[in-house]
Design a protein around this motif. Structure first.
Motif, PDB file in Angstrom:
ATOM      1  N   VAL A 147      34.895  62.479  22.927  1.00  0.00           N
ATOM      2  CA  VAL A 147      34.690  61.110  23.390  1.00  0.00           C
ATOM      3  C   VAL A 147      33.635  60.927  24.595  1.00  0.00           C
ATOM      4  O   VAL A 147      32.733  60.116  24.333  1.00  0.00           O
ATOM      5  N   LEU A 148      34.017  61.651  25.578  1.00  0.00           N
ATOM      6  CA  LEU A 148      33.065  61.417  26.719  1.00  0.00           C
ATOM      7  C   LEU A 148      31.587  61.626  26.376  1.00  0.00           C
ATOM      8  O   LEU A 148      30.710  61.198  26.749  1.00  0.00           O
ATOM      9  N   ASP A 149      31.321  62.915  25.577  1.00  0.00           N
ATOM     10  CA  ASP A 149      30.123  63.527  24.969  1.00  0.00           C
ATOM     11  C   ASP A 149      29.515  62.280  24.183  1.00  0.00           C
ATOM     12  O   ASP A 149      28.281  61.762  24.267  1.00  0.00           O
ATOM     13  N   GLU A 150      30.142  61.997  23.212  1.00  0.00           N
ATOM     14  CA  GLU A 150      29.702  60.782  22.530  1.00  0.00           C
ATOM     15  C   GLU A 150      29.212  59.443  23.093  1.00  0.00           C
ATOM     16  O   GLU A 150      28.127  58.952  22.985  1.00  0.00           O
ATOM     17  N   THR A 151      30.102  59.400  24.195  1.00  0.00           N
ATOM     18  CA  THR A 151      29.670  57.980  24.934  1.00  0.00           C
ATOM     19  C   THR A 151      28.265  58.385  25.752  1.00  0.00           C
ATOM     20  O   THR A 151      27.687  57.385  25.725  1.00  0.00           O
ATOM     21  N   ARG A 152      28.241  59.461  26.391  1.00  0.00           N
ATOM     22  CA  ARG A 152      26.994  59.805  27.194  1.00  0.00           C
ATOM     23  C   ARG A 152      25.830  59.797  26.122  1.00  0.00           C
ATOM     24  O   ARG A 152      24.775  59.089  26.406  1.00  0.00           O
ATOM     25  N   ASN A 153      26.061  60.326  25.072  1.00  0.00           N
ATOM     26  CA  ASN A 153      24.952  60.508  24.192  1.00  0.00           C
ATOM     27  C   ASN A 153      24.513  59.035  23.409  1.00  0.00           C
ATOM     28  O   ASN A 153      23.338  58.921  23.387  1.00  0.00           O
ATOM     29  N   ALA A 154      25.456  58.315  23.511  1.00  0.00           N
ATOM     30  CA  ALA A 154      25.285  56.834  22.710  1.00  0.00           C
ATOM     31  C   ALA A 154      24.365  55.983  23.842  1.00  0.00           C
ATOM     32  O   ALA A 154      23.419  55.431  23.484  1.00  0.00           O
ATOM     33  N   HIS A 155      24.808  56.403  25.117  1.00  0.00           N
ATOM     34  CA  HIS A 155      23.925  55.550  26.263  1.00  0.00           C
ATOM     35  C   HIS A 155      22.446  56.120  26.219  1.00  0.00           C
ATOM     36  O   HIS A 155      21.637  55.186  26.261  1.00  0.00           O
ATOM     37  N   ARG A 156      22.504  57.415  26.185  1.00  0.00           N
ATOM     38  CA  ARG A 156      21.097  57.894  26.184  1.00  0.00           C
ATOM     39  C   ARG A 156      20.230  57.487  25.123  1.00  0.00           C
ATOM     40  O   ARG A 156      19.031  57.304  25.380  1.00  0.00           O
ATOM     41  N   ALA A 157      21.072  57.230  23.764  1.00  0.00           N
ATOM     42  CA  ALA A 157      20.301  56.717  22.540  1.00  0.00           C
ATOM     43  C   ALA A 157      19.720  55.427  22.797  1.00  0.00           C
ATOM     44  O   ALA A 157      18.664  55.157  22.496  1.00  0.00           O
ATOM     45  N   TYR A 158      20.450  54.454  23.180  1.00  0.00           N
ATOM     46  CA  TYR A 158      20.075  53.133  23.208  1.00  0.00           C
ATOM     47  C   TYR A 158      19.297  53.065  24.548  1.00  0.00           C
ATOM     48  O   TYR A 158      18.380  52.297  24.484  1.00  0.00           O
ATOM     49  N   ALA A 159      19.629  53.459  25.450  1.00  0.00           N
ATOM     50  CA  ALA A 159      18.890  53.261  26.713  1.00  0.00           C
ATOM     51  C   ALA A 159      17.330  54.233  26.714  1.00  0.00           C
ATOM     52  O   ALA A 159      16.418  53.301  27.173  1.00  0.00           O
ATOM     53  N   GLY A 160      17.304  55.156  25.791  1.00  0.00           N
ATOM     54  CA  GLY A 160      16.139  55.824  25.590  1.00  0.00           C
ATOM     55  C   GLY A 160      15.179  55.003  24.858  1.00  0.00           C
ATOM     56  O   GLY A 160      13.996  55.324  24.685  1.00  0.00           O
ATOM     57  N   ARG A 161      15.733  54.161  24.021  1.00  0.00           N
ATOM     58  CA  ARG A 161      14.888  53.269  23.084  1.00  0.00           C
ATOM     59  C   ARG A 161      14.629  51.945  23.753  1.00  0.00           C
ATOM     60  O   ARG A 161      13.988  50.929  23.185  1.00  0.00           O
ATOM     61  N   GLY A 162      14.602  52.157  25.182  1.00  0.00           N
ATOM     62  CA  GLY A 162      14.285  50.671  25.944  1.00  0.00           C
ATOM     63  C   GLY A 162      15.262  49.659  25.947  1.00  0.00           C
ATOM     64  O   GLY A 162      14.941  48.504  26.261  1.00  0.00           O
ATOM     65  N   CYS A 163      16.493  49.802  25.398  1.00  0.00           N
ATOM     66  CA  CYS A 163      17.588  48.792  25.427  1.00  0.00           C
ATOM     67  C   CYS A 163      18.262  48.311  26.783  1.00  0.00           C
ATOM     68  O   CYS A 163      18.382  49.328  27.675  1.00  0.00           O
ATOM     69  N   ASP A 164      18.464  47.165  26.932  1.00  0.00           N
ATOM     70  CA  ASP A 164      19.163  46.781  28.279  1.00  0.00           C
ATOM     71  C   ASP A 164      20.694  46.979  27.733  1.00  0.00           C
ATOM     72  O   ASP A 164      21.075  46.234  27.248  1.00  0.00           O
ATOM     73  N   VAL A 165      21.301  47.991  28.283  1.00  0.00           N
ATOM     74  CA  VAL A 165      22.567  48.343  27.896  1.00  0.00           C
ATOM     75  C   VAL A 165      23.436  47.830  29.005  1.00  0.00           C
ATOM     76  O   VAL A 165      23.443  48.119  30.234  1.00  0.00           O
ATOM     77  N   LEU A 166      24.304  46.788  28.542  1.00  0.00           N
ATOM     78  CA  LEU A 166      25.289  46.141  29.428  1.00  0.00           C
ATOM     79  C   LEU A 166      26.541  46.944  29.933  1.00  0.00           C
ATOM     80  O   LEU A 166      26.813  47.070  31.028  1.00  0.00           O
ATOM     81  N   ALA A 167      27.111  47.555  28.931  1.00  0.00           N
ATOM     82  CA  ALA A 167      28.052  48.502  29.100  1.00  0.00           C
ATOM     83  C   ALA A 167      28.396  49.546  27.755  1.00  0.00           C
ATOM     84  O   ALA A 167      27.920  49.051  26.785  1.00  0.00           O
ATOM     85  N   MET A 168      29.334  50.484  28.155  1.00  0.00           N
ATOM     86  CA  MET A 168      29.458  51.165  27.000  1.00  0.00           C
ATOM     87  C   MET A 168      31.275  51.064  26.545  1.00  0.00           C
ATOM     88  O   MET A 168      31.920  50.675  27.758  1.00  0.00           O
ATOM     89  N   VAL A 169      31.552  51.026  25.375  1.00  0.00           N
ATOM     90  CA  VAL A 169      33.084  51.072  25.074  1.00  0.00           C
ATOM     91  C   VAL A 169      33.212  52.272  24.158  1.00  0.00           C
ATOM     92  O   VAL A 169      32.665  52.460  23.105  1.00  0.00           O
ATOM     93  N   ALA A 170      34.271  52.922  24.699  1.00  0.00           N
ATOM     94  CA  ALA A 170      34.962  53.987  23.970  1.00  0.00           C
ATOM     95  C   ALA A 170      36.036  53.380  23.075  1.00  0.00           C
ATOM     96  O   ALA A 170      36.996  53.218  24.150  1.00  0.00           O
ATOM     97  N   ASN A 171      36.276  53.198  21.915  1.00  0.00           N
ATOM     98  CA  ASN A 171      37.321  52.306  21.331  1.00  0.00           C
ATOM     99  C   ASN A 171      38.053  53.542  20.398  1.00  0.00           C
ATOM    100  O   ASN A 171      37.503  54.457  20.182  1.00  0.00           O
ATOM    101  N   ARG A 172      39.221  53.084  20.140  1.00  0.00           N
ATOM    102  CA  ARG A 172      40.385  53.832  19.285  1.00  0.00           C
ATOM    103  C   ARG A 172      40.551  55.284  20.050  1.00  0.00           C
ATOM    104  O   ARG A 172      40.759  56.222  19.028  1.00  0.00           O
TER     105      ARG A 172
END
Length: 708
Positions: A147-172
């Motif tokens: 879960v921790l790895d997926e969260t970091r990778n997801a942040h990197r994926a969206y931030a790396g594409r120039g997105c303004d990431v407000l927060a990350m949510v690890a759900n379920r």
């Protein structure tokens, strides 16, 4: 420019509807015009939008919500390329954005969409929309490390594409891993990481959803029973004694239709609350005899009994493949989802990061949101004497699912449990007390006899008095076993508040108990007092009401600008009634020189700026009054009802003020939401340890009269 929030994911199965619902709740607390846009949609009804529209009373035309369906998008992308697809979706988004203060964007669902690199498409759309992004990562069935790895990778994926990431949510995520993941994620990323545990009730199908999916016939059961969550399945084949030990709370019993013994046994166990079941599913298209079904109705009225034609094995295969969905038809799941989101997401922090533009208006929905949020901030215990009343039980379920406060319900305990089981309501760890048999009864009798000894009350007489649920509940508040009390849905106002007058009494800084209503109009909240308690207050009492109402208004975020109402404005009239209001105004000013008070003043001059400019130019209150104090109960009670019915205002109250500890009365016609609001108000009143009125902020931050 419209502020937009784009909730998206990285794969299917992340349960992000919980986050989308939670973000919508957060946005509607801040602004009153929130739009919804889903760039791509599958064929068929959009369950989440229908839920949002019903819950938040959205006026948005559903035709504007969707960009296009997936098939159209796939064809457009194949024929003309991604740029053209994005261009069309951006145009359709801005049609929505122009009409609203803020837009919630629901990202693609990664489910059989036939779109290449769906994550990149979501990121690009968010950038083109000018939207901030909240990516959601699904953690069901994954280890904490994954879960921790997926969260970091997801942040990197969206931030790396120039997105303004407000927060990350690890759900379920697994419940046992939730705290550890949250602790390890803290500070690892430049944005907050919120970790939400898996909640079985959200993925559990309702009995109604099971009936629809299996094509089952509903033999017995009402709407409330069909709305129950099937938290598990118990297949009946054993003899009754062994079968009963296998039952679990919220299970759906699956048994051949000719096993009348198991049907009756399961419903009898449900009726006794040991345990309450979701319902019964009969296979083989067999239906018990008329006599058995009649007994079933008497044992557990409202509990659903379904019939399907298949055998147990194929039925089981279908059942285990079903998953519950959030929709307008599952309001209980919505309350559970919001409670889960609000417990595990720092909504104050997220709201600050969103920074949605404030409209400066306070709508009824915004006011109700604020009540629940404020009550939840410092959780208190509220006692509900009418524990067997259906509306009270439904309200208790909402309050518990949203985590608003702790509850004590009074009444015969087995009756409360049976009623809750029949309604499919889980009271969780609520405290249930029967005053007639409680070990507290003797102690309370002694206390009450001491308090009322001057009235000749003996311990023997007190022993009978304190068995009354309202007296018992009031004594719980007095003795610190509860922080506040709400009653009146089936009791008279006198029966509700007389014990408070006798036991709790008034605060040392006031001479009377009075009341206010929060009148939620389309664009603001006004405070009306006194519309429920004092028939004809003199000048002294009227001044007291004004000061109390100012404190109540300030406590609930309404800046008090007080209008002392009369049929005359300023010095234009005379007579005993006007003189009373004039004297009350001077008394209130002398007691609280920091308050903005105007009087005597007519209602139109108090609330309408154009009239105020003519009648009282230069007044700090005229034309913008927020607290309106009526000269008598006749005027106040009729005015609040006239505004409620004619202007469509929501009247929240009466809220009692002046007591040492909070006790509030309900209208006997109170709806479930009215009870929820009143309990939240009571919990907020209990948060303030000071005996006097709340301080005044420097900037903006029912149908009965009582007989004492």
């Amino acid at each position: 420019m419209t502020r937009s929030v784009y909730v998206t994911g990285i794969d299917r199965g992340d349960g992000r509807q919980v986050v989308e619902l939670g973000v919508m709740e957060l946005l509607t607390r801040q602004v009153d015009r929130v739009g919804v846009f889903r760039p791509l949609v599958h064929d068929g009804p959009d369950r989440l939008f229908e839920l949002l529209r019903a819950r938040y009373r959205l006026s948005q035309d559903s035709a504007t919500v969707y960009g296009m369906d997936y098939a159209e998008a796939s064809a457009l992308q194949a024929e003309q390329g991604t740029d053209e697809l994005v261009s069309v979706l951006v145009d359709r988004f801005h049609q929505v954005a122009r009409a609203f203060d803020v837009v919630l964007v629901l990202g693609t669902d990664f489910a059989a969409t036939q779109l290449p690199d769906e994550l990149s498409l979501n990121a690009r759309l968010a950038n083109e929309f000018g939207a901030s992004v909240i990516p959601v990562v699904g953690g069901r069935g994954q280890s904490a490390e994954s879960v921790l790895d997926e969260t970091r990778n997801a942040h990197r994926a969206y931030a790396g594409r120039g997105c303004d990431v407000l927060a990350m949510v690890a759900n379920r995520v697994a419940r046992e891993d939730r705290d550890g993941i949250a602790e390890r994620a803290a500070g690892r990323l430049p944005v907050p990481v919120y970790v939400v545990p898996d909640e079985p009730a959200l993925s559990a199908p309702t009995v109604a959803q099971i009936a629809q999916a299996l094509g089952g016939r509903v033999l017995l059961g009402d709407d409330s029973g069909l709305a129950r969550d099937a938290l598990g399945f118990v297949f009946g084949g054993a003899m009754l004694p062994n079968f009963l030990t296998a039952l679990t709370p919220g299970c759906l019993v699956v048994t051949p239709g000719d096993r009348a013994d198991l049907v009756v046994g399961a419903l009898a166990a449900h009726s006794a609350g040991t345990p309450p079941i979701a319902g019964i599913l009969l296979t083989l298209d067999e239906v018990p005899s008329h006599e058995v079904m009649a007994l079933a109705t008497r044992l557990a009225p409202g509990t659903p009994v379904l019939s399907v034609s298949g055998t147990s094995f194929p039925t089981a295969e279908q059942l285990f493949s079903l998953e519950g969905k959030l929709s307008a038809a599952t309001p209980r799941k919505a309350e559970t989802a919001l409670g889960l989101f609000e417990r595990h997401v720092d909504t104050a922090e997220l709201a600050e990061r969103v920074s949605a533009p404030s409209s400066g208006r306070i709508t009824p929905m915004m006011f109700e949101h604020k009540l629940l949020e404020q009550a939840r901030a410092e959780r208190r215990r509220v006692v509900l004497p009418e524990g067997t009343e259906e509306r009270v039980l439904h309200a208790a379920e909402v309050l518990l699912r949203r985590g608003v406060c702790d509850l004590t319900l009074l009444g015969p305990v087995e009756q409360i449990r049976k009623k809750a089981a029949d309604l499919g309501i889980d009271l969780g760890d609520s405290q249930l007390i029967d005053p007639a048999t409680s070990e507290l009864r003797d102690l309370f009798a002694q206390k009450y006899a001491e308090l009322r000894a001057h009235r000749g009350v003996t311990v023997e007489l007190a022993h009978d008095v304190v068995a009354d649920v309202n007296y018992f509940g009031t004594l719980m508040v007095q003795e610190g076993l509860a922080d506040g009390m709400v009653s009146g849905s089936v009791h008279s106002t006198a029966a509700t508040i007389r014990p408070a007058f006798e036991i709790i009494k008034t605060r040392p800084d006031t001479s009377i108990v009075s009341s206010v209503f929060f009148m939620c109009l389309a664009d603001k909240v006004l405070v009306y007092g006194d519309c429920a308690v004092n028939p004809d207050p003199d000048a002294e009492a009227l001044a007291d009401i004004a000061v109390q109402a100012a404190g109540t208004a300030a406590r609930f975020g309404v800046e008090p600008r007080i209008a002392m109402l009369s049929y005359s404005t300023g010095t234009s009239g005379s007579g005993a009634d006007v003189d009373k209001v004039r004297a009350a105004t001077e008394l209130a000013r002398s007691r609280r020189p920091d308050l903005k008070i105007e009087g005597p003043i007519q209602y139109d001059a108090a609330v309408e700026p154009s009239v105020a400019a003519t009648k009282l130019p230069g007044s700090e209150v005229a034309g913008q009054a927020s607290v309106l104090v009526f000269p008598d109960l006749n005027t106040g009670n009729n005015t609040y009802k006239a505004v409620q019915r004619s202007a469509g205002a929501i009247a929240v109250g009466p809220v009692l003020q002046g007591l040492r500890k909070p006790v509030n009365d309900l209208s006997r016609g109170a709806l479930v939401q009215d009870i929820v609001n009143t309990v939240a108000i009571t919990a907020i009143q209990a948060q303030d340890p000071s005996p006097g009125p709340a301080p005044v902020p420097s900037e903006h931050s029912s149908e009965k009269a009582s007989q004492q």
